[in-house]
Structures are given as structure tokens and as C-alpha cells.
Design a protein around this motif. Sequence first.
Motif, PDB file in Angstrom:
ATOM      1  N   ILE B 220      87.377  10.498  26.526  1.00 15.49           N
ATOM      2  CA  ILE B 220      86.377  11.315  25.482  1.00 15.49           C
ATOM      3  C   ILE B 220      85.969  12.605  26.166  1.00 15.49           C
ATOM      4  CG2 ILE B 220      86.119   9.149  24.242  1.00 15.49           C
ATOM      5  CD1 ILE B 220      82.892   9.896  24.570  1.00 15.49           C
ATOM      6  N   ASN B 221      85.541  12.775  27.286  1.00 11.50           N
ATOM      7  CA  ASN B 221      85.149  14.169  27.896  1.00 11.50           C
ATOM      8  C   ASN B 221      85.778  14.253  29.319  1.00 11.50           C
ATOM      9  OD1 ASN B 221      83.381  16.197  28.598  1.00 11.50           O
ATOM     10  ND2 ASN B 221      82.018  15.729  27.259  1.00 11.50           N
ATOM     11  N   GLU B 222      86.248  15.477  29.548  1.00 14.28           N
ATOM     12  CA  GLU B 222      87.012  15.635  30.692  1.00 14.28           C
ATOM     13  C   GLU B 222      86.025  16.342  31.578  1.00 14.28           C
ATOM     14  OE1 GLU B 222      90.261  15.280  31.689  1.00 14.28           O
ATOM     15  OE2 GLU B 222      91.114  15.016  29.784  1.00 14.28           O
ATOM     16  N   PHE B 223      84.629  16.599  31.422  1.00 12.01           N
ATOM     17  CA  PHE B 223      83.881  17.311  32.243  1.00 12.01           C
ATOM     18  C   PHE B 223      82.319  17.186  31.613  1.00 12.01           C
ATOM     19  CE2 PHE B 223      81.792  20.035  35.002  1.00 12.01           C
ATOM     20  CZ  PHE B 223      82.328  19.782  36.482  1.00 12.01           C
ATOM     21  N   VAL B 224      81.674  16.287  32.284  1.00  7.84           N
ATOM     22  CA  VAL B 224      80.184  16.363  31.938  1.00  7.84           C
ATOM     23  C   VAL B 224      79.556  16.874  33.177  1.00  7.84           C
ATOM     24  CG1 VAL B 224      78.248  15.051  31.133  1.00  7.84           C
ATOM     25  CG2 VAL B 224      80.512  14.385  30.304  1.00  7.84           C
ATOM     26  N   PRO B 225      78.777  17.823  33.194  1.00  4.62           N
ATOM     27  CA  PRO B 225      78.037  18.148  34.154  1.00  4.62           C
ATOM     28  C   PRO B 225      77.190  17.164  34.861  1.00  4.62           C
ATOM     29  CG  PRO B 225      77.819  20.219  32.566  1.00  4.62           C
ATOM     30  CD  PRO B 225      78.470  18.772  32.099  1.00  4.62           C
ATOM     31  N   LEU B 226      77.074  17.434  36.116  1.00  4.26           N
ATOM     32  CA  LEU B 226      76.127  16.191  36.735  1.00  4.26           C
ATOM     33  C   LEU B 226      74.705  16.201  36.335  1.00  4.26           C
ATOM     34  CD1 LEU B 226      77.474  15.889  40.510  1.00  4.26           C
ATOM     35  CD2 LEU B 226      77.993  14.483  38.652  1.00  4.26           C
ATOM     36  N   ASP B 227      74.191  17.262  35.795  1.00  7.20           N
ATOM     37  CA  ASP B 227      72.924  17.412  35.578  1.00  7.20           C
ATOM     38  C   ASP B 227      72.741  17.059  34.055  1.00  7.20           C
ATOM     39  OD1 ASP B 227      74.111  19.728  34.599  1.00  7.20           O
ATOM     40  OD2 ASP B 227      72.383  20.981  35.499  1.00  7.20           O
ATOM     41  N   ARG B 228      73.763  16.556  33.590  1.00  2.00           N
ATOM     42  CA  ARG B 228      73.919  16.368  32.140  1.00  2.00           C
ATOM     43  C   ARG B 228      74.225  14.535  31.799  1.00  2.00           C
ATOM     44  NH1 ARG B 228      70.782  19.649  31.748  1.00  2.00           N
ATOM     45  NH2 ARG B 228      70.619  21.502  30.663  1.00  2.00           N
ATOM     46  N   LEU B 229      74.506  13.948  33.120  1.00  2.00           N
ATOM     47  CA  LEU B 229      75.232  12.706  33.183  1.00  2.00           C
ATOM     48  C   LEU B 229      74.437  11.789  32.416  1.00  2.00           C
ATOM     49  CD1 LEU B 229      77.437  10.865  34.700  1.00  2.00           C
ATOM     50  CD2 LEU B 229      75.807  10.540  36.338  1.00  2.00           C
ATOM     51  N   ILE B 230      73.225  11.582  32.646  1.00  2.00           N
ATOM     52  CA  ILE B 230      72.404  10.522  31.828  1.00  2.00           C
ATOM     53  C   ILE B 230      72.226  10.687  30.420  1.00  2.00           C
ATOM     54  CG2 ILE B 230      70.090   9.491  31.833  1.00  2.00           C
ATOM     55  CD1 ILE B 230      71.817   8.659  34.337  1.00  2.00           C
ATOM     56  N   THR B 231      72.091  12.107  30.139  1.00  6.19           N
ATOM     57  CA  THR B 231      71.921  12.396  28.637  1.00  6.19           C
ATOM     58  C   THR B 231      73.266  12.120  27.757  1.00  6.19           C
ATOM     59  OG1 THR B 231      70.575  14.222  29.455  1.00  6.19           O
ATOM     60  CG2 THR B 231      71.429  14.352  27.120  1.00  6.19           C
ATOM     61  N   TYR B 232      74.231  12.468  28.412  1.00  9.64           N
ATOM     62  CA  TYR B 232      75.413  12.065  27.803  1.00  9.64           C
ATOM     63  C   TYR B 232      75.793  10.445  27.743  1.00  9.64           C
ATOM     64  CZ  TYR B 232      80.311  12.808  26.174  1.00  9.64           C
ATOM     65  OH  TYR B 232      81.336  12.957  25.353  1.00  9.64           O
ATOM     66  N   ALA B 233      75.389   9.949  28.627  1.00  3.85           N
ATOM     67  CA  ALA B 233      75.538   8.424  28.842  1.00  3.85           C
ATOM     68  C   ALA B 233      74.863   7.798  27.576  1.00  3.85           C
ATOM     69  CB  ALA B 233      75.189   7.746  29.943  1.00  3.85           C
ATOM     70  N   GLU B 234      73.450   8.438  27.662  1.00  2.00           N
ATOM     71  CA  GLU B 234      72.532   7.933  26.599  1.00  2.00           C
ATOM     72  C   GLU B 234      73.094   8.281  24.929  1.00  2.00           C
ATOM     73  OE1 GLU B 234      68.801   7.505  27.615  1.00  2.00           O
ATOM     74  OE2 GLU B 234      67.755   7.802  25.796  1.00  2.00           O
ATOM     75  N   ALA B 235      73.762   9.485  24.943  1.00  2.00           N
ATOM     76  CA  ALA B 235      74.398   9.530  23.657  1.00  2.00           C
ATOM     77  C   ALA B 235      75.418   8.751  23.277  1.00  2.00           C
ATOM     78  CB  ALA B 235      74.874  11.210  23.531  1.00  2.00           C
ATOM     79  N   CYS B 236      76.415   8.314  24.403  1.00  4.09           N
ATOM     80  CA  CYS B 236      77.521   7.248  24.127  1.00  4.09           C
ATOM     81  C   CYS B 236      76.699   5.811  23.696  1.00  4.09           C
ATOM     82  CB  CYS B 236      78.090   7.046  25.426  1.00  4.09           C
ATOM     83  SG  CYS B 236      79.098   8.449  25.948  1.00  4.09           S
ATOM     84  N   LEU B 237      75.753   5.538  24.389  1.00  3.48           N
ATOM     85  CA  LEU B 237      75.266   4.254  23.998  1.00  3.48           C
ATOM     86  C   LEU B 237      74.310   4.353  22.490  1.00  3.48           C
ATOM     87  CD1 LEU B 237      74.780   1.580  25.690  1.00  3.48           C
ATOM     88  CD2 LEU B 237      75.856   3.451  26.887  1.00  3.48           C
ATOM     89  N   ARG B 238      73.821   5.498  22.067  1.00  2.00           N
ATOM     90  CA  ARG B 238      72.939   5.567  20.971  1.00  2.00           C
ATOM     91  C   ARG B 238      74.066   5.595  19.641  1.00  2.00           C
ATOM     92  NH1 ARG B 238      68.388   9.879  19.488  1.00  2.00           N
ATOM     93  NH2 ARG B 238      67.240   8.370  20.936  1.00  2.00           N
ATOM     94  N   VAL B 239      75.142   6.025  19.894  1.00  2.00           N
ATOM     95  CA  VAL B 239      76.018   5.961  18.952  1.00  2.00           C
ATOM     96  C   VAL B 239      76.492   4.537  18.434  1.00  2.00           C
ATOM     97  CG1 VAL B 239      78.393   6.602  17.925  1.00  2.00           C
ATOM     98  CG2 VAL B 239      76.688   8.541  19.065  1.00  2.00           C
ATOM     99  N   TYR B 240      76.860   3.840  19.961  1.00  2.00           N
ATOM    100  CA  TYR B 240      76.969   2.540  19.879  1.00  2.00           C
ATOM    101  C   TYR B 240      76.170   1.506  19.265  1.00  2.00           C
ATOM    102  CZ  TYR B 240      78.360  -2.150  21.660  1.00  2.00           C
ATOM    103  OH  TYR B 240      78.448  -3.480  21.677  1.00  2.00           O
ATOM    104  N   ASN B 241      74.798   1.607  19.669  1.00  2.00           N
ATOM    105  CA  ASN B 241      73.861   0.847  19.282  1.00  2.00           C
ATOM    106  C   ASN B 241      73.421   0.919  17.704  1.00  2.00           C
ATOM    107  OD1 ASN B 241      71.567  -0.994  19.766  1.00  2.00           O
ATOM    108  ND2 ASN B 241      70.297   0.535  19.400  1.00  2.00           N
ATOM    109  N   ARG B 242      73.888   2.152  17.353  1.00  3.23           N
ATOM    110  CA  ARG B 242      73.605   2.374  15.780  1.00  3.23           C
ATOM    111  C   ARG B 242      74.779   1.763  14.949  1.00  3.23           C
ATOM    112  NH1 ARG B 242      72.286   7.693  13.784  1.00  3.23           N
ATOM    113  NH2 ARG B 242      70.877   6.806  12.384  1.00  3.23           N
ATOM    114  N   HIS B 243      75.914   2.200  15.344  1.00  7.69           N
ATOM    115  CA  HIS B 243      77.095   1.928  14.731  1.00  7.69           C
ATOM    116  C   HIS B 243      78.223   0.948  14.956  1.00  7.69           C
ATOM    117  CE1 HIS B 243      75.785   5.391  12.536  1.00  7.69           C
ATOM    118  NE2 HIS B 243      75.727   6.079  13.564  1.00  7.69           N
ATOM    119  N   GLY B 244      78.046   0.273  16.319  1.00  7.63           N
ATOM    120  CA  GLY B 244      78.780  -0.662  16.563  1.00  7.63           C
ATOM    121  C   GLY B 244      78.585  -1.911  15.750  1.00  7.63           C
ATOM    122  N   ARG B 245      79.765  -2.729  15.509  1.00  8.58           N
ATOM    123  CA  ARG B 245      79.561  -3.898  14.695  1.00  8.58           C
ATOM    124  C   ARG B 245      78.724  -4.864  14.863  1.00  8.58           C
ATOM    125  NH1 ARG B 245      85.601  -4.898  11.994  1.00  8.58           N
ATOM    126  NH2 ARG B 245      84.216  -6.523  11.174  1.00  8.58           N
TER     127      ARG B 245
END
Lengths: 159, 553
Positions: B220-245
Motif C-alpha cells: 500500500i506504500n512503496e516508500f515511507v521515510p524512516l522518520d515517519r515510520l511510526i506515524t504511518y504505522a499508527e495511521a494503518c492501525l487507527r483505520v483498522y481499529n475504527r473500521h475493522g469488523r
Amino acid sequence: MADPVTHSDGPQSDGQGHNSGLLRYRDDKAASHAAVTVDAFVDQDDALAVRIEPGDEARELIPHLARVKLVEVNFPAFGDGRGYSAARILREAGYDGELRAVGDVLVDQLAYMRRCGFDSFDPDAPLDAGDVEAALARWPDVYQSAADDRTPIWTKRHA
Amino acid sequence: MYRYDSYDQAMVDARVEEFRDQCRRRLEGKLTEDQFKPLRLMNGLYLQLHAYMLRVAVPYGTLGGDQMRALADIAEKYDRGYGHFTTRQNIQYNWIKLEDAGDILADLASVEMHAIQTSGNCIRNISSDHFAGAAADELVDPRPYAELLRQWSSFHPEFAYLPRKFKIAVIASTTDRAAMKLHDIGIRIVERDGEQGGELGAQFYVGGGMGRTPMIAPCINEFVPLDRLITYAEACLRVYNRHGRRDNKYKARIKILVHELGAEEYTRQVDAEYAHMLDQGVEPPFAELERIRTFFADPEFRAADEASASNEPAKTASEPAFQRWVRRNTNPHKAPGYVSAVISLKPVGGIPGDATAEQMRLMADLAERYGFDELRVMHTQNIVLPHVHQSDLPAVWRALDGAGLSTPNLDQIGDIIACPGLDYCSLANARSIPVAQKISERFEASGKGEALGELKLKISGCINACGHHHAGHIGILGVDRKGVENYQLSLGGSEAEDTALAKITGPGFSEEGIVDAVETAADVYLRERTEGERFLDTYRRIGMTPFKEALYG
């Protein structure tokens, strides 16, 4: 980060006296407005308190935050964690009013709820005051940032 | 390897006290079993068929000799003298008493270990490449990123009650030794635009998994800069926590959300959340990643031509059994003169992944003496000494051989992944371990194992697929058919960089029948293969039909 909320040293009894189980970590007076659903709140200009259910879109409230006095986030079952995200989303949007977890709110989830921005709790079953105190004092530090004002370990290491 | 500072230690110690307090409140009746269950699960305690099982975290599969010794002590003190290494690079003890759990966690904490989030609907232990920091083919050591994710995910307040469990793997090589695309999030550290020497970043694959609905994660993303790694992971998790079945536990994994939304729409939602989070202070200071990296610096490797540190007789090096083991069970190392040596926990007729306390102590001794005091747990349920000087291999092999740990079968048909199955697990429909034992015995007796070469066989005792049968070159799934154990055969799966899901051959087999069926499939390969082809390559070239004809014709 969202603006830090004002914390008092401990829980206060509800000034309205209508609920002995209410725990508050705020210095202001407890809001006593009846909470309406998110849909109703968005439609009614005079509503001041709103209740978010797990499936609701918390972001719908963001344009209306100026008039919100109380947000209740309902936990129909403690294992449904959507309310944690709803709370953080509102704090991240700058909401600094009362954010109350209601429903199946248990002592073992309290510390995480505080970190996500909840500053009052109205559990279905009253909590043991000693257990609450122990739960909230448990963690010497935190690993990651959230909606509270605690400094994460990884920031302290490089301060 | 990573070592705790006072912050890490204080957090793990606090967790022990928290769990002791929770156990006390459970015993006092202040917590119902329903309320207690997720709390004990997040400390690794399952209730199995016969007893409690405790799953101990081995972050990204790396552990030191002192830690391996502590695991041996726990096996003796609290279990039956052995432990079981798992497909997520952890270790499980199958005969634990609930009243001992607090003491075990305290013993673990004394060697910087824990069982935090090894179960439950939360972010689980982060897994990685078992040859990390050693493999000749890696771009960088992936473990610093895994460690950063470990810290971020530990006691994460927003993601403790996800719709379902959440598994993350991190690799940094084009060769995938961690089944990365079969995780909820798979991360590969890459260079920007694939340019050599380019900026490092993280490729995100989200929504893979095995279980009853196996799926390969899309990128889903070819390149997340290393100084944004945690933020991107957090975004992935939040979408899942809110909308996962949350209406059906069998549809609650993130793979279903990504599948139902479509990868594009899920990505759009993540990107929106990420954009919002960028100014929320989620990301750790970059200095933390640099601090972590210092723990994973190379050990002081000896010169390639330096002599052995042991007194092993020179003739050992010429023994055929030793040579076969070196050929089969070592992996190329980035440092000249070194290899990574795989300690097989798959003796013929044994229980895949089991090790006794004595074996654990021996492995710890060898790591200390010949391997810079470091060990790895492989997701294939073996152990690695990641940095062994070639001159020390005879001594290492001699010691392993004396302890039943020298089976030369890495990635061969005897190197079977098997779940605990109906011998232990309350979810299982069929036994896995006896089938694994019979297959390894059959191929040892026929002598075909070596001729077959790389052939990854994986067995699950139910559709939850803990034994990774979907990803086996040959997969076996145990089912219950009218009260009788029945085994379905599937072919063509892969958990490596050429990730593929296996296809079922047809009707299932009895316990004896499945052993014959595996041999039949292996014989088709031996008959049809061309020079240099693995089983998987032949299957891909000739397709299912010749196998079906041989099995059912």
C-alpha cells in the motif's frame, strides 16, 4: 499534540450528586446536560452534550466542538476498542471539554483510557477506589505519545 | 543485540506487578473470568486442553545466552523440562499452572524478557528475518526498526482492544525469510526508487494473513521515510481499529477490511489519517532509532583465516555427516569466514520445535563460546547461531550431534512446521504432531529427503492455520470428518518472496493415507523435475493435474 487538559490530583464527586460512581479528573464542574446522539447533536444547534456510540464517526463533531460541554463515549462492551480512537481524535482536534467514558468501563482499562484523553468515567458498575488509584499510578513511564501530556520514554532518552 | 535501560526494565517490572494484582483480584472475585481473560491473554496465558500455556515473547527472534538459559530454567522449574519454539519466533510452555504465572513473569523480567502482548487482540510480538545482521544478502539489519516498533506497540493505549490480533514482520532483504506478506503488516526496508545507496525507507504491505481466509498482502506504500515510520504505522492501525469488523471474529482481521474496502480505498483512508497525524507528535525522535542501531552493530569478527577456538580433532572436518550438515544447515554470512548455523529442532520422528532444558543450555553454551552470545528463533521452529566462524563449525557440530540437534534437514521435507494440534490445542480438529513424526520417519527410511532438496512441508490441525499449511510447498490441513481425523493435501504454497497460497488437491486422506499421499506427490516431482528445479518450481511448471492423477487416478 492536542492542548493538554487540566488535571486535578484525583477524582472528584459529581457536583450534581446524581451519580455516585462518577470519577472525574477535571477541576471544573461536571456537566449535567443530557447527551444526545451524534446525528441529533449535529442537527440541533442548542444541544450541548453528545454521546458517541462505537460505530459513530467522531469527526462529524469537529465543526461543532465550540459548543460541546460534554462528550460521552459509550463502551457497550469493554473489549470494543473503537472508543479509544474516538477519544484521541477529539483531543487531536483540540477539544478540551469533558470527555467521559460510559458503559462497561473497568479498572484495568482506565489507564489506557486516561492516556487517550478521557478525563471522566461513569462505569455501569462502581469501581473500587483503591484499585483505581493503583491502576492509575501503575506505569512509571510511557513508550509512545497519546492524548495525555506524558513524555514518552524515547523523548526522555534524548532530552 | 538490544539491551534494556532502566526505562525498559521499569516498564516490564510494572507489568509483572500489574499482572500479580490482576490475578489477586480474579481470585478475590473482583474480576469475572470474562473480564480476566483478555488480561491474561495479553500476558501470554492461554487455557489449553489440559493446562495453561504461556507464550513468552522473543522480540524479532533474537535472544542472548543468558536468556536462553532462563528459558531452560523455567522449563524445569514450572513445566515438564521442555519448551516449544513457535512460528512467530516465540517459545511456549504447555503445562503451566496459573498460580505460577506471576513468578514466571518475574523470572523472565530478570533477564529482560516478558510475555507482553503475545496473545489477545492487540499488536503482537514483532517478528523479523532470523538471519538479520548476518545474511550476505541483506540491505541493512532490519531489527532496529522492529525494536522501534516494539517500543511503540508496547502498552499502546489506543490499540489494546483491536477487532482481532495484529502481527507485524520487518525484513530488509529481497529474500523473504519471515513470511512478510502473510502478516497484518509486512514491512520491507528498501532504498528509495531501488537505487543503490539511496535513502532508506519502509515499504508497507498490509492485509496479509493465513487463517481460514488466507490472503497475500498488497503493497500500500512503496516508500515511507524512516522518520515517519511510526506515524504511518499508527495511521494503518487507527483505520483498522475504527473500521475493522467486530460483528464476526472470523472476519475481524485487517485482511478482511483491506479486501472489502479494496487496497486503494484502505490506502486512501490511511493516507488521510497519516496527513492528519503528521503534526500530532506521534513520531519518536530520530535519535532514538540511532540509539537503537548502536545495539545492533556488528560484533568483532575474526579474520577469515583465523584458527578455530576449539580443540576439536581435525578429522571431524572430513566426516561425511559433518559435511552434509554444513552443506545443508549453514547460510552465507556477510562477514568473510563466517556462516549462520541452523540448529535443527526437527529430529526424525520428533516433535517440531520442541527443545529440552538441557538442549537449551547447550545452545546457550555454544552461542557464548562460538557465536558472540547470540541466538535466533526461526519461524520454521529451529534455532540459529547467527555468527559462527567456519573454523569452529566442527566443534559446534560435534556438540550438537551429541545432543540430538544436528539433523541436517534445513528446508527439506523433514524440516516440518506443525502446530501443536489436538495433542494440546482446544481449537484443533486433528492431531498435527503424529503426522509430522510419521512423515519424517517415512522419508528418513526411504532416504528420499536429501534427493528431494528444498521441500517445505507445513501442517495445521485446524483451519486457523497456525502451522502455515497455506504457505507450504506441500500443506496439510487436519479436519474433523464425522468424528474422524481427516487430512487435506495442498500444493504450491510459498511464504518466501515468491509468496503463493497452496491449492487443495482433492478429497482428504486418513492419517496413514496422508503419509502415502505426500510420498506420492514427492515421487511425481522426482519423476517430472528438470535440472535444478525445486518441488515448487516443478509444480508451477506442470500444474496440479499430474499430481491429481497420481493421487486419485
